[in-house]
Scaffold this motif. Structure first.
Motif, PDB file in Angstrom:
ATOM      1  N   GLY A 106     151.364  23.916 -80.887  1.00 43.55           N
ATOM      2  CA  GLY A 106     152.936  23.173 -80.121  1.00 43.55           C
ATOM      3  C   GLY A 106     152.064  21.710 -79.527  1.00 43.55           C
ATOM      4  N   PRO A 107     153.176  21.394 -78.898  1.00 45.40           N
ATOM      5  CA  PRO A 107     152.663  20.516 -77.857  1.00 45.40           C
ATOM      6  C   PRO A 107     151.463  20.433 -77.238  1.00 45.40           C
ATOM      7  N   VAL A 108     151.064  21.726 -76.788  1.00 43.04           N
ATOM      8  CA  VAL A 108     149.515  20.790 -76.638  1.00 43.04           C
ATOM      9  C   VAL A 108     148.386  20.865 -77.521  1.00 43.04           C
ATOM     10  N   ARG A 109     147.444  20.029 -77.365  1.00 43.84           N
ATOM     11  CA  ARG A 109     146.578  19.888 -78.651  1.00 43.84           C
ATOM     12  C   ARG A 109     145.295  20.967 -78.258  1.00 43.84           C
ATOM     13  N   VAL A 110     145.151  21.712 -79.169  1.00 39.65           N
ATOM     14  CA  VAL A 110     143.737  22.978 -78.686  1.00 39.65           C
ATOM     15  C   VAL A 110     142.719  22.660 -80.417  1.00 39.65           C
ATOM     16  N   THR A 111     141.931  21.707 -79.243  1.00 33.82           N
ATOM     17  CA  THR A 111     140.538  21.965 -80.641  1.00 33.82           C
ATOM     18  C   THR A 111     138.692  22.569 -79.649  1.00 33.82           C
ATOM     19  N   ALA A 112     138.485  23.544 -81.122  1.00 31.40           N
ATOM     20  CA  ALA A 112     137.240  23.816 -81.159  1.00 31.40           C
ATOM     21  C   ALA A 112     136.188  23.008 -81.708  1.00 31.40           C
ATOM     22  N   ARG A 113     134.954  22.591 -80.952  1.00 34.55           N
ATOM     23  CA  ARG A 113     134.109  22.157 -81.937  1.00 34.55           C
ATOM     24  C   ARG A 113     132.732  22.763 -81.606  1.00 34.55           C
ATOM     25  N   THR A 114     132.099  23.078 -82.888  1.00 37.32           N
ATOM     26  CA  THR A 114     131.265  23.646 -83.115  1.00 37.32           C
ATOM     27  C   THR A 114     130.271  22.796 -82.719  1.00 37.32           C
ATOM     28  N   ARG A 115     128.782  23.166 -82.673  1.00 36.34           N
ATOM     29  CA  ARG A 115     128.032  21.846 -82.711  1.00 36.34           C
ATOM     30  C   ARG A 115     126.457  22.437 -83.394  1.00 36.34           C
ATOM     31  N   LEU A 116     125.736  22.598 -84.041  1.00 35.16           N
ATOM     32  CA  LEU A 116     124.215  22.582 -84.136  1.00 35.16           C
ATOM     33  C   LEU A 116     123.907  21.647 -84.113  1.00 35.16           C
ATOM     34  N   GLU A 117     122.691  21.866 -82.725  1.00 39.22           N
ATOM     35  CA  GLU A 117     121.363  20.631 -82.728  1.00 39.22           C
ATOM     36  C   GLU A 117     120.051  20.940 -83.205  1.00 39.22           C
ATOM     37  N   GLN A 118     119.253  20.405 -84.029  1.00 41.59           N
ATOM     38  CA  GLN A 118     118.177  20.140 -84.009  1.00 41.59           C
ATOM     39  C   GLN A 118     117.061  19.376 -83.121  1.00 41.59           C
ATOM     40  N   ARG A 119     116.239  19.764 -82.289  1.00 45.37           N
ATOM     41  CA  ARG A 119     116.218  18.871 -81.162  1.00 45.37           C
ATOM     42  C   ARG A 119     114.442  18.827 -80.706  1.00 45.37           C
ATOM     43  N   PHE A 120     113.916  17.129 -81.047  1.00 42.64           N
ATOM     44  CA  PHE A 120     112.602  16.530 -81.546  1.00 42.64           C
ATOM     45  C   PHE A 120     111.838  16.045 -80.327  1.00 42.64           C
ATOM     46  N   GLN A 121     112.109  16.794 -79.177  1.00 41.88           N
ATOM     47  CA  GLN A 121     111.473  16.644 -77.878  1.00 41.88           C
ATOM     48  C   GLN A 121     109.920  15.994 -78.070  1.00 41.88           C
ATOM     49  N   GLN A 122     109.703  15.561 -77.053  1.00 44.12           N
ATOM     50  CA  GLN A 122     108.455  14.017 -76.517  1.00 44.12           C
ATOM     51  C   GLN A 122     108.081  14.851 -76.210  1.00 44.12           C
ATOM     52  N   GLY A 123     106.878  14.867 -76.875  1.00 52.59           N
ATOM     53  CA  GLY A 123     105.346  16.176 -76.380  1.00 52.59           C
ATOM     54  C   GLY A 123     104.778  17.241 -76.789  1.00 52.59           C
ATOM     55  N   VAL A 124     106.546  17.545 -77.835  1.00 47.56           N
ATOM     56  CA  VAL A 124     106.323  19.021 -77.963  1.00 47.56           C
ATOM     57  C   VAL A 124     106.716  19.031 -79.544  1.00 47.56           C
ATOM     58  N   ARG A 125     105.127  19.845 -80.355  1.00 48.12           N
ATOM     59  CA  ARG A 125     105.745  19.597 -81.885  1.00 48.12           C
ATOM     60  C   ARG A 125     106.546  20.580 -82.489  1.00 48.12           C
ATOM     61  N   GLU A 126     107.205  21.562 -81.598  1.00 45.70           N
ATOM     62  CA  GLU A 126     107.793  22.953 -82.700  1.00 45.70           C
ATOM     63  C   GLU A 126     109.184  22.124 -82.169  1.00 45.70           C
ATOM     64  N   THR A 127     110.416  21.836 -83.297  1.00 47.26           N
ATOM     65  CA  THR A 127     111.959  21.869 -83.209  1.00 47.26           C
ATOM     66  C   THR A 127     112.851  22.859 -82.283  1.00 47.26           C
ATOM     67  N   SER A 128     113.134  22.926 -81.572  1.00 45.05           N
ATOM     68  CA  SER A 128     113.768  23.846 -80.575  1.00 45.05           C
ATOM     69  C   SER A 128     115.654  23.654 -81.558  1.00 45.05           C
ATOM     70  N   TRP A 129     116.408  24.728 -81.585  1.00 40.56           N
ATOM     71  CA  TRP A 129     117.870  24.490 -81.991  1.00 40.56           C
ATOM     72  C   TRP A 129     118.158  24.953 -81.009  1.00 40.56           C
ATOM     73  N   ARG A 130     119.912  24.739 -81.077  1.00 41.16           N
ATOM     74  CA  ARG A 130     120.440  24.364 -80.006  1.00 41.16           C
ATOM     75  C   ARG A 130     122.270  25.262 -80.579  1.00 41.16           C
ATOM     76  N   LEU A 131     122.871  25.738 -79.878  1.00 38.34           N
ATOM     77  CA  LEU A 131     124.371  25.707 -80.293  1.00 38.34           C
ATOM     78  C   LEU A 131     124.909  26.283 -79.077  1.00 38.34           C
ATOM     79  N   ARG A 132     126.762  24.960 -79.255  1.00 36.45           N
ATOM     80  CA  ARG A 132     127.418  24.592 -78.236  1.00 36.45           C
ATOM     81  C   ARG A 132     128.574  24.439 -78.689  1.00 36.45           C
ATOM     82  N   GLN A 133     129.844  24.842 -77.854  1.00 34.95           N
ATOM     83  CA  GLN A 133     130.759  25.779 -78.454  1.00 34.95           C
ATOM     84  C   GLN A 133     132.160  24.831 -77.556  1.00 34.95           C
ATOM     85  N   GLN A 134     132.992  23.950 -77.968  1.00 38.79           N
ATOM     86  CA  GLN A 134     133.550  23.482 -76.992  1.00 38.79           C
ATOM     87  C   GLN A 134     134.825  24.065 -76.741  1.00 38.79           C
ATOM     88  N   ILE A 135     135.224  24.781 -76.263  1.00 44.85           N
ATOM     89  CA  ILE A 135     136.456  24.483 -76.285  1.00 44.85           C
ATOM     90  C   ILE A 135     137.794  23.201 -75.322  1.00 44.85           C
TER      91      ILE A 135
END
Length: 216
Positions: A106-135
């Motif tokens: 209706g008049p209210v806008r509702v959004t759901a964002r699902t994001r998957l990230e692969q993070r390459f952090q300085q000084g770290v050889r492994e890739t970090s995986w992070r999931l974030r869910q915004q409502i």
């Protein structure tokens, strides 16, 4: 929807934590057509910090395309630089994939964002995986296009590396206003509480995001 938001809000305040000062987060988000239904989006974000004299700068570029009614898929790249009081800078580069669903309400806008990230952090050889869910909710208030803006966004680290552990990472909760400043531009400003979970101790960040969004 209300029970879900209640559970997420409860997570936000659970457990002892200390505050880490106030931040100001100015941001510019620009979306423009490319070809057909493809769009490109560029986000520029600065984060100035108060009590502990550090800051961050973000550049995010993404390609977006609708894949179903009310559903948009996207992918892209982010570069983040963090600056400490000692003058040393660290980098965090990311690839991300996301789905954004506009939920008819209706008049209210509702959004759901699902994001998957692969993070390459300085000084770290492994890739970090992070999931974030915004409502997010945008609720009409009065006239002239003014809307109340509310969202919650929990984040979870999905694997263990020298930089992160497989665990709940953080929760962001925002309350503010969203108002049109031109035909294709809106300004959103409010308060954001960021609860950060770390092995060395949980803490809070209090921030004032101000985002100008332009759709070309």
């Amino acid at each position: 929807m209300a029970p879900t938001l209640g559970v997420l809000a409860a997570l936000c305040v659970a457990g002892p934590a200390h505050a880490e000062g106030v931040q100001f987060w100015p941001a510019l988000s620009v979306s423009a057509p490319v070809v057909g239904q493809w769009r490109i989006q560029a986000d520029l974000v600065a984060r100035t910090r108060g009590g502990y004299a550090a800051g961050q700068a973000y550049v995010r570029l993404g390609l977006l395309h609708p894949i179903a009614p009310h559903l948009v898929a996207g992918a892209g790249y982010l570069h983040a630089a963090s600056y400490s009081a000692r003058g040393a800078a660290t980098a965090d580069d990311q690839l991300f994939q996301q789905l954004v669903w506009d939920v008819p309400a209706g008049p209210v806008r509702v959004t759901a964002r699902t994001r998957l990230e692969q993070r390459f952090q300085q000084g770290v050889r492994e890739t970090s995986w992070r999931l974030r869910q915004q409502i997010k909710l945008l609720i009409p208030v009065g006239h002239h296009g003014l809307r109340a803006s509310l969202y919650v966004e929990p984040m979870f680290d999905l694997n263990h590396t020298p930089a992160v552990r497989q665990d709940f990472d953080q929760m962001r909760s925002f309350a503010g206003v969203n108002l049109p400043v031109a035909r294709d531009a809106t300004l959103e400003i409010g308060y954001l509480g960021q609860f950060v979970h770390r092995p060395t101790g949980d803490y809070w960040v209090h921030a004032v995001p101000m985002t100008l969004s332009v759709r070309l």
